[in-house]
Scaffold this active site. Structure first.
Site, PDB file in Angstrom:
ATOM      1  N   SER A 151     -26.568  -3.138  24.399  1.00 45.06           N
ATOM      2  CA  SER A 151     -26.929  -3.098  25.753  1.00 45.06           C
ATOM      3  C   SER A 151     -26.192  -4.230  26.467  1.00 45.06           C
ATOM      4  CB  SER A 151     -28.229  -3.418  25.962  1.00 45.06           C
ATOM      5  OG  SER A 151     -28.717  -3.939  27.453  1.00 45.06           O
ATOM      6  N   TYR A 165     -35.776  -8.785  23.457  1.00 39.89           N
ATOM      7  CA  TYR A 165     -35.028  -7.732  23.848  1.00 39.89           C
ATOM      8  C   TYR A 165     -33.626  -8.049  23.912  1.00 39.89           C
ATOM      9  CZ  TYR A 165     -32.753  -3.585  25.984  1.00 39.89           C
ATOM     10  OH  TYR A 165     -31.825  -2.502  26.135  1.00 39.89           O
TER      11      TYR A 165
END
Length: 266
Positions: A151, A165
């Site tokens: 990401s 995350y």
């Protein structure tokens, strides 16, 4: 030299596994692989109904194996199932992931472990335990491919308190480099994609307010299915055979072309 453009981006005859392939970015990649000629694409996800629905919608070249791979038991079960069905694997896409948002002062161990286990630990062990099939599928002339989905949060912080995350996605970027260095000798090329704003259940802002989100991106729109599919096809095909250990930001310029907040624009 004559370049065979038809073969450059072709996945004809290839066998792929896409984790988290029933929806969102995973499904975009699956649809791209099918369009590029994959012979079979296995998908896995935790929710049985979503896997079954995707298989029904995408046709008989897609084979669903519902499995929770957030723990090693699930990883081993998936490896056993694929190994029973195939004697080789050409492409592995490690896309399955989880996110967790919680206030810094209240962030729980569960919120840390759930995300790190699925996003980092399971990715590593699934890749390691499928290496025998990837080695069987790869050769110097036609290497096997592993594509890890990270990401842009692995490169830059976002405004939300998604501590595990963001840490996990940064770990995936560096793990991609390290595993690439190990597997390249076996004709298995490991690379990655760091998506920006794409419509998915994980990115509800892009899903529900795509036009508004797009206005804040240097190339002012959110990512499309074609953007993600194209990047994955590039890495999985002959076109990407000299890309090793690199994670490509597919984000419209958020990471590499965003101006500093204090920039004065004419």
């Amino acid at each position: 030299m004559s370049i065979d453009f038809g073969n450059l981006f072709s996945l004809k005859g290839r066998i792929a596994l896409v984790t988290g392939g029933s929806r969102g970015i995973g499904r975009m990649i699956v649809e791209g692989f099918l369009a590029a000629g994959c012979e079979r694409v296995y998908i896995t996800a935790r929710k049985v109904d979503q896997v079954q629905a995707t298989v029904k919608e995408l046709g008989d070249k897609v084979i669903g194996i519902p499995q929770d791979i957030s723990n090693l038991e699930g990883v081993r079960a998936l490896v056993a199932e694929i190994s029973a069905r195939e004697d080789r694997l050409d492409i592995l896409v490690n896309n399955a992931g989880a996110a967790w948002g919680e206030d810094f002062d209240d962030f729980t161990e569960a919120g840390w472990d759930r995300v790190m286990d699925l996003n980092v630990k399971s990715l590593f062990f699934l890749t390691r335990d499928l290496q025998h099939l990837l080695k069987a599928g790869g050769s110097f002339e036609r290497p096997a491919k592993v594509i890890n989905i990270s990401s842009i949060d692995g490169y830059k912080i976002n405004p939300w308190e998604t501590y595990s995350y963001q840490a996990s996605k940064a770990a995936v970027v560096h793990l991609t480099r390290r595993v690439a260095a190990r597997m390249v000798k076996d004709n298995i090329l490991v690379s990655g994609i760091a998506p920006g704003a794409f419509q998915s259940d994980m990115n509800k802002a892009a899903r529900d307010f795509g036009d508004a989100v797009g206005k804040s991106i240097p190339y002012p729109r959110i990512g499309s299915s074609e953007d993600m599919a194209g990047t994955a096809i590039y890495l999985a095909s002959r076109a990407g055979d000299y890309i090793v250990g690199e994670t490509i930001a597919c984000d419209g310029g958020i990471v590499n072309a965003s101006l500093p907040h204090n920039s004065i624009q004419p």
